[in-house]
Design an enzyme around this catalytic site. Structure first.
Site, PDB file in Angstrom:
ATOM      1  N   SER A  26      -7.194  -3.173  12.098  1.00 50.33           N
ATOM      2  CA  SER A  26      -6.666  -3.246  10.737  1.00 50.33           C
ATOM      3  C   SER A  26      -5.233  -3.747  10.630  1.00 50.33           C
ATOM      4  CB  SER A  26      -6.785  -1.878  10.081  1.00 50.33           C
ATOM      5  OG  SER A  26      -6.103  -0.918  10.863  1.00 50.33           O
ATOM      6  N   LYS A  55      -3.960  -4.504   4.314  1.00 47.86           N
ATOM      7  CA  LYS A  55      -3.463  -4.004   3.028  1.00 47.86           C
ATOM      8  C   LYS A  55      -3.304  -5.105   1.980  1.00 47.86           C
ATOM      9  CE  LYS A  55      -2.975   0.402   4.037  1.00 47.86           C
ATOM     10  NZ  LYS A  55      -3.849   1.393   3.363  1.00 47.86           N
ATOM     11  N   GLU A  78       3.065   3.811  -3.149  1.00 44.95           N
ATOM     12  CA  GLU A  78       3.466   4.727  -2.094  1.00 44.95           C
ATOM     13  C   GLU A  78       3.261   4.001  -0.778  1.00 44.95           C
ATOM     14  OE1 GLU A  78       0.463   4.476  -3.264  1.00 44.95           O
ATOM     15  OE2 GLU A  78      -0.642   4.336  -1.372  1.00 44.95           O
TER      16      GLU A  78
END
Lengths: 398, 268
Positions: A381, A92, A114
């Site tokens: 990830s 991210k 969010e």
């Protein structure tokens, strides 16, 4: 295909677009213009790359997983793209660094975002602390409960975590609330959207920032194996780590791309988050894509053990890949994902987040198709620290 | 002639302004809404805006969100709203515009939705997440069926987009008074009047103002610059909170009458 998309109106074939309240149009235009100028500006790209390298810890390793490979099928070579080793624990951060640099160029004073699992929230709070911008994170009450560690991390980083109690109290509702905030404070605030979803230009710019995953992996594999992989495998919630891995390979027609969605309790139970595998075409959060909806076009509540995949929509570029059959989409259940989680922990000493545990869990199913000498890259990830409480809870119940 | 066009033509001849109340379909129940519509017509209300509930109403504040959630729980759907309007058409010809988000339209099928809207007696559609840029198919269908497509303009809309929105809008143009979501505001932005004058220079189509308006003085202040005033959340809140349906109706009628007077008050 691929690099010329989306078109000027933000469409990947039939998917994408800007289905948003009028208030946001001017701001989306500003974002589109700023992004367009920035990607052509060497100083922007230099700053982005420098932040990735000196702050986020890139490039991340491409790790050959010998014991996992042997377990799946002897003779198969499985590589893990170690996004779990990024600063803040997941891919991210690639996107939040990119977008905050855009926000600074637009002169925005405040960032909203969010978050589902809290990984995007933490990555956003992190860059806001680094660059000194105010930060408000919307998070569903249900997710606050299941990812309490990340809530505390965001608060330590100086962000305000705003609980969302409407609807299913998960990621979808956190998105709604963030968009409502943005509609209200659009002049001063940048909405740092965390995935390749939402109205144009978000799917485009998030892809741009996340493509570093696939670009690195391609280069790393070439230097190790002197060839392209046979398979790319990544989990798909909104779809940012998977697009990041897939996109640099999209023209390499021989590379099979597999997106793994969350089948939750099982596809037949109706309680899952498999928008591509089981959904229909619809509009959610500003884009036309595949969504989970009922007969009246009401958006359904998704379910997944993994908060990061618990979303009833998916990025429009994935919808396009599905329709054109460039990528193949499958789904694994909560139980299977937990098995994947244990398998990677025990065989390689790597505790994955529950999201990429879905990608790992698909490997045994893929095994029968794999041939000796096949090379797979799995996008790992994120790391599993945030999920330890959930896993412990499940272990104790048994 | 479409009922919305007819009512604005008439209002202009009489030099009057429209007061447009908004309700969420089925809140508190269809029977109460039906009675209210009839009573409001007697009071001279020009047009009714009826909200089709949606699971993810991005442009709405807490009051309409809650009402929508409630309506969905009660089983209100596009289909049931069409049947409700169809039934209402047996006893009243008051113009009715539906507010719906775009996904229920797409799921229903654009062509089918538009044609069912017209056969049931709906006169116009307002879809806050369907800008003119994405509405080619919808506007083409609507044009064929003479269903009005009411688009929204906001304080952040640029001059270029305003021209596009004005040209795509039929029936009337919906001007959103605030940069934000629906819900009562104590104060409205000071530059609304300037914005409305600007819009009026661009289009001769009727312009109605909504979002944030709940007080008579706000309606009185804005009416001279617009063709109509829309009030939603302030009414929906009463219908959600007031348990006694008769009392709720009385309170709504009281407010609407005051608003009607306010929008048509002589300019001081």
């Amino acid at each position: 295909m691929g690099t010329s998309l989306p078109n000027a109106r933000g469409y990947f074939g039939d998917f994408g677009g800007k289905f948003v309240p009028e208030t946001l149009f001017d701001c989306l235009k500003e974002l589109e213009d700023t992004f367009g100028k920035s990607v052509k500006d060497p100083s922007f790209n230099r700053e982005f790359t420098q932040c990735l390298n000196t702050y986020a810890g890139r490039p991340t390793p491409l790790y050959f997983a010998p014991r996992l490979s042997k377990e799946i099928k002897p003779g198969v070579r499985i590589y893990l793209k170690r996004e779990d080793l990024c600063h803040t624990g997941a891919h991210k951060i690639n996107n939040t660094i990119g977008q905050i640099l855009l926000a600074l160029r637009m002169g925005k004073k405040r960032i909203i975002a969010e978050t589902g699992a809290g990984q995007h929230g933490v990555a956003t709070a992190t860059v806001c602390a680094k660059f000194g911008l105010r930060c408000d994170i919307y998070m569903g009450q249900e997710d606050i409960h299941r990812q309490s560690l990340n809530v505390f991390r965001m608060e330590l980083l100086g962000a305000r975590v705003i609980p969302v109690t409407s609807g299913s109290q998960t990621l979808k509702d956190a998105c709604n609330e963030a968009i409502r905030d943005w509609v209200t404070n659009v002049k001063t605030t940048h909405y740092l959207l965390g995935s390749v979803v939402g109205p144009h230009p978000y799917p485009l710019l998030v892809r741009y920032f996340q493509s570093v995953i696939g670009k690195e992996a391609k280069k790393q594999l070439r230097s190790r194996e002197e060839r392209l992989p046979h398979y790319l495998i990544a989990c798909v919630g909104g779809g940012s780590n998977s697009i990041g891995l897939f996109h640099p390979f999209v023209h390499d027609k021989k590379v099979n791309m597999i997106g793994v969605e969350a089948a939750g309790y099982g596809l037949s139970t109706g309680r899952h988050a498999a928008s591509l595998v089981c959904g229909e075409v619809g509009v959610l959060h500003g884009a036309r894509s595949y969504v989970l909806q009922d007969a009246d076009g009401q958006i359904k509540t998704a379910h997944s053990i993994s908060a990061g995949l618990d979303y009833p929509g998916v990025g429009p570029e994935h919808a396009y890949y599905k329709k054109t059959r460039r990528a193949h989409y499958v789904a694994v259940t909560d139980t299977e994902a937990l098995r994947g989680f244990r398998m990677l922990s025990e065989l390689e000493g790597i505790i994955p987040a529950l999201e990429p545990a879905h990608a790992i869990a698909y490997l045994p199913k893929l095994a029968k198709k794999l041939r000796k000498g096949n090379i797979c890259i799995v996008c790992l990830s994120g790391r599993g620290d945030k999920d330890i409480t959930i896993i412990r809870g499940i272990s104790q119940k048994k | 002639m479409n009922r919305i066009d007819a009512v604005f033509t008439q209002l202009r001849q009489e030099k009057k302004k429209a007061f447009i109340p908004f309700f969420v379909a089925g809140i508190p129940d269809y029977r109460t809404i039906r009675e209210l519509v009839l009573r409001l017509e007697e009071c001279g209300v020009a047009l009714i805006e009826l909200g089709v509930p949606f699971s993810d109403p991005l442009a709405d504040g807490p009051i309409i969100q809650m009402a929508s959630t409630e309506a969905l729980k009660m089983g209100v759907t596009s289909r049931s709203v069409f049947s409700f309007v169809e039934d209402l058409r047996k006893i009243t010809q008051i113009p009715i515009a539906l507010l719906t988000y775009c996904n229920p339209i797409f799921k229903y099928g654009v062509e089918r939705f538009v044609s069912r809207a017209i056969t049931s007696g709906v006169d116009g559609i307002i879809a806050p997440d369907l800008p003119p840029d994405e509405s080619a198919l919808f506007t083409a269908c609507a044009k064929r069926h003479n269903l009005k497509t009411i688009f929204l303009a906001t304080p952040t809309t640029t001059h270029e987009r305003l021209k596009k929105i004005a040209s795509a809008s039929t029936g009337f143009l919906y001007y959103v008074s605030v940069t934000g979501i629906t819900g009562p505001r104590d104060t409205l932005p000071g530059d609304i009047r300037a914005h409305l004058c600007h819009i009026k220079r661009i289009t001769r189509k009727p312009v109605c103002v909504g979002f944030g308006i709940s007080h008579e003085h706000q309606a009185r202040m804005l009416a001279p610059y617009a063709d109509g005033i829309i009030v939603g959340s302030a009414l929906v809140r009463i219908l959600c909170q007031e348990r006694n349906k008769k009392t709720a109706q009385q309170r709504i009628l009281h407010i609407v009458k005051k608003m009607q007077r306010a929008v048509n008050a002589p300019r001081s």
